[in-house]
Design a protein around this motif. Structure first.
Motif, PDB file in Angstrom:
ATOM      1  N   LEU A 263      59.388  45.009  37.815  1.00 33.81           N
ATOM      2  CA  LEU A 263      58.188  44.181  37.756  1.00 33.81           C
ATOM      3  C   LEU A 263      57.001  45.015  38.228  1.00 33.81           C
ATOM      4  N   GLY A 264      56.082  45.286  37.311  1.00 32.21           N
ATOM      5  CA  GLY A 264      54.900  46.085  37.633  1.00 32.21           C
ATOM      6  C   GLY A 264      53.624  45.322  37.373  1.00 32.21           C
ATOM      7  N   TYR A 265      52.556  45.753  38.049  1.00 32.15           N
ATOM      8  CA  TYR A 265      51.248  45.131  37.889  1.00 32.15           C
ATOM      9  C   TYR A 265      50.236  46.207  37.532  1.00 32.15           C
ATOM     10  N   GLN A 266      49.604  46.062  36.375  1.00 37.77           N
ATOM     11  CA  GLN A 266      48.581  47.004  35.933  1.00 37.77           C
ATOM     12  C   GLN A 266      47.194  46.421  36.160  1.00 37.77           C
ATOM     13  N   MET A 267      46.291  47.262  36.663  1.00 33.47           N
ATOM     14  CA  MET A 267      44.891  46.872  36.832  1.00 33.47           C
ATOM     15  C   MET A 267      44.057  47.627  35.793  1.00 33.47           C
ATOM     16  N   PRO A 268      43.801  47.008  34.633  1.00 32.33           N
ATOM     17  CA  PRO A 268      43.095  47.718  33.568  1.00 32.33           C
ATOM     18  C   PRO A 268      41.590  47.518  33.555  1.00 32.33           C
ATOM     19  N   SER A 269      41.088  46.651  34.422  1.00 29.56           N
ATOM     20  CA  SER A 269      39.672  46.303  34.379  1.00 29.56           C
ATOM     21  C   SER A 269      39.109  46.240  35.786  1.00 29.56           C
ATOM     22  N   PHE A 270      37.886  46.754  35.927  1.00 31.20           N
ATOM     23  CA  PHE A 270      37.189  46.716  37.213  1.00 31.20           C
ATOM     24  C   PHE A 270      35.830  46.027  37.070  1.00 31.20           C
ATOM     25  N   SER A 271      35.736  45.145  36.086  1.00 31.95           N
ATOM     26  CA  SER A 271      34.449  44.529  35.775  1.00 31.95           C
ATOM     27  C   SER A 271      34.165  43.259  36.555  1.00 31.95           C
ATOM     28  N   HIS A 272      35.121  42.817  37.372  1.00 32.21           N
ATOM     29  CA  HIS A 272      34.926  41.548  38.063  1.00 32.21           C
ATOM     30  C   HIS A 272      34.182  41.691  39.388  1.00 32.21           C
ATOM     31  N   ALA A 273      34.029  42.938  39.890  1.00 36.18           N
ATOM     32  CA  ALA A 273      33.347  43.130  41.169  1.00 36.18           C
ATOM     33  C   ALA A 273      31.847  42.917  41.008  1.00 36.18           C
ATOM     34  N   ALA A 274      31.219  42.401  42.051  1.00 39.00           N
ATOM     35  CA  ALA A 274      29.785  42.125  41.993  1.00 39.00           C
ATOM     36  C   ALA A 274      28.965  43.401  41.949  1.00 39.00           C
ATOM     37  N   SER A 275      29.472  44.492  42.548  1.00 39.00           N
ATOM     38  CA  SER A 275      28.748  45.759  42.573  1.00 39.00           C
ATOM     39  C   SER A 275      29.763  46.879  42.771  1.00 39.00           C
ATOM     40  N   PRO A 276      29.373  48.135  42.465  1.00 41.63           N
ATOM     41  CA  PRO A 276      30.287  49.254  42.705  1.00 41.63           C
ATOM     42  C   PRO A 276      30.752  49.360  44.152  1.00 41.63           C
ATOM     43  N   ARG A 277      29.918  48.993  45.102  1.00 43.49           N
ATOM     44  CA  ARG A 277      30.313  49.065  46.506  1.00 43.49           C
ATOM     45  C   ARG A 277      31.447  48.102  46.840  1.00 43.49           C
TER      46      ARG A 277
ATOM     47  N   ALA B 114      53.806  40.122  46.902  1.00 43.14           N
ATOM     48  CA  ALA B 114      54.440  39.205  45.947  1.00 43.14           C
ATOM     49  C   ALA B 114      55.734  39.764  45.369  1.00 43.14           C
ATOM     50  N   GLY B 115      56.118  40.969  45.766  1.00 46.73           N
ATOM     51  CA  GLY B 115      57.392  41.518  45.324  1.00 46.73           C
ATOM     52  C   GLY B 115      57.339  42.392  44.092  1.00 46.73           C
ATOM     53  N   PHE B 116      56.158  42.778  43.646  1.00 44.75           N
ATOM     54  CA  PHE B 116      56.062  43.714  42.530  1.00 44.75           C
ATOM     55  C   PHE B 116      56.595  45.075  42.966  1.00 44.75           C
TER      56      PHE B 116
ATOM     57  N   LEU C 126      57.830  35.615  37.790  1.00 47.40           N
ATOM     58  CA  LEU C 126      58.495  36.672  37.028  1.00 47.40           C
ATOM     59  C   LEU C 126      59.586  37.389  37.814  1.00 47.40           C
ATOM     60  N   GLY C 127      59.464  37.434  39.125  1.00 50.45           N
ATOM     61  CA  GLY C 127      60.445  38.157  39.921  1.00 50.45           C
ATOM     62  C   GLY C 127      61.879  37.722  39.665  1.00 50.45           C
TER      63      GLY C 127
END
Length: 332
Positions: A19-33, A49-51, A326-327
């Motif tokens: 069970l893996g988790y991919q982070m393909p997007s970083f557009s949800h943050a309010a700012s780069p900081r 969560a056991g990934f 999913l686990g």
């Protein structure tokens, strides 16, 4: 030619990434900081969560189907090194490293350093590279399809021995090394994961060099893909049971199935994808998504699943729900 072994007889089954988790997007943050704080929070939530593993993409521009080229994108190994200090158990990798972006000996050193920094939690995800726009933008040679797979094959003949503590001397068309050293290491079996869906070239290289293959395709294609993978293993005398498999899934999961479907619609509208382009998507509440993953993926014989949750993976509680959903399906 290489002085190092590339035989397939030294592979053992690890059962390392179910069970893996991919982070393909970083557009949800309010700012780069604020961006990387969210990345850390997601990696920690996935761990809790056991990934088994957390993944970032190895791209410089955002991909078609996920956003615009100008959307935020982090350099993969810098991000993974930072995540190594912010997590304790979860494995860390790319899905997947573009071979064309790095000298292979340097890549072996990079992922080995990540392994040292993380206390033995690195996985080398690797593929041939395919996104022409960022090759052009950054000045990397793109070449032909054949060129890129020739380069990947040569690279693996350097990388795998270096990860195993050997000192390869290699002279190829694209790369060469001379007694390449790779110290310090904390283990001799850092796993290699190939990613892709090519039934001849990608699967053939996986059979020869990889511990794990993440199959990227439509879910309806899985029976044919698995048959082809088994054929490639048979051709090199490898037991396919020693090659772990997973499937990359887009999961739109929420406690409310209606909200999950709304997230899917918003994603399709944002990325201009046809509503019929859903064969890699799994949508609904926990029971619905569990049933879809089981029926459309795992029942075909795939060992595990790597999910990205582009709609709401960054929201508190969502990865906990995903792990609980999913686990149980992928426990070995």
């Amino acid at each position: 030619m290489s002085e190092s072994k590339t035989e397939t007889g030294d592979f053992t089954r690890r059962n390392g990434i179910r069970l893996g988790y991919q982070m393909p997007s970083f557009s949800h943050a309010a700012s780069p900081r604020e961006l990387f704080g969210s990345v850390i929070a997601q990696a920690r939530a996935a761990e809790a969560a056991g990934f088994d593993a957390a993944f970032v993409m190895d791209h410089f521009y955002q991909l078609p189907g996920l956003g615009r080229p100008t959307d935020p994108m982090l350099e993969a190994y810098t991000a993974l090194g930072a995540l190594a200090t912010a997590t304790e158990r979860i494995q860390l990798s790319t899905l997947v490293t573009g071979n064309t972006y790095r000298n292979p000996a340097m890549l072996a050193k990079t992922v080995t350093t990540l392994d040292v920094v993380s206390g033995g939690r690195a996985v080398l995800g690797i593929g041939a590279g395919w996104f022409e726009l960022e090759h052009e933008g950054y000045g990397y040679e793109f070449g032909t399809f054949t060129d890129r797979f020739e380069r990947l094959e040569e690279a693996l003949q350097i990388i795998r021995p270096m990860l195993h503590g050997e000192h390869p001397t290699y002279a190829g068309k694209w790369y060469h090394t001379s007694n390449a050293l790779n110290e310090p290491r904390i283990r001799d079996d850092l796993p290699i994961m190939l990613g892709g869906g090519g039934e001849k070239k990608t699967f053939g290289l996986a059979a020869r060099f990889a511990d794990h293959i993440n199959i990227i395709c439509d879910a309806s294609e899985l029976p044919r893909k698995l048959d082809a993978l088994h054929q490639r293993c048979d051709e090199v005398g490898r037991d396919p049971k020693t090659l772990e498999t997973s499937f990359l899934a887009f999961a739109f999961l929420d406690e409310s199935g209606d909200r999950a479907r709304a997230l899917q619609r918003a994603y399709q509208e944002r990325t201009d994808l046809s509503p019929t382009s859903t064969d890699r998507q799994f949508v609904g509440d926990a029971d619905e998504v569990a049933e879809q993953i089981q029926r459309r993926v795992l029942e075909h014989g795939v060992d595990g699943v790597i999910v990205n949750m582009v709609g709401n993976g960054h929201e508190p509680g969502v990865l906990e729900l995903a792990g609980k959903t999913l686990g149980p399906l992928v426990q070995g």
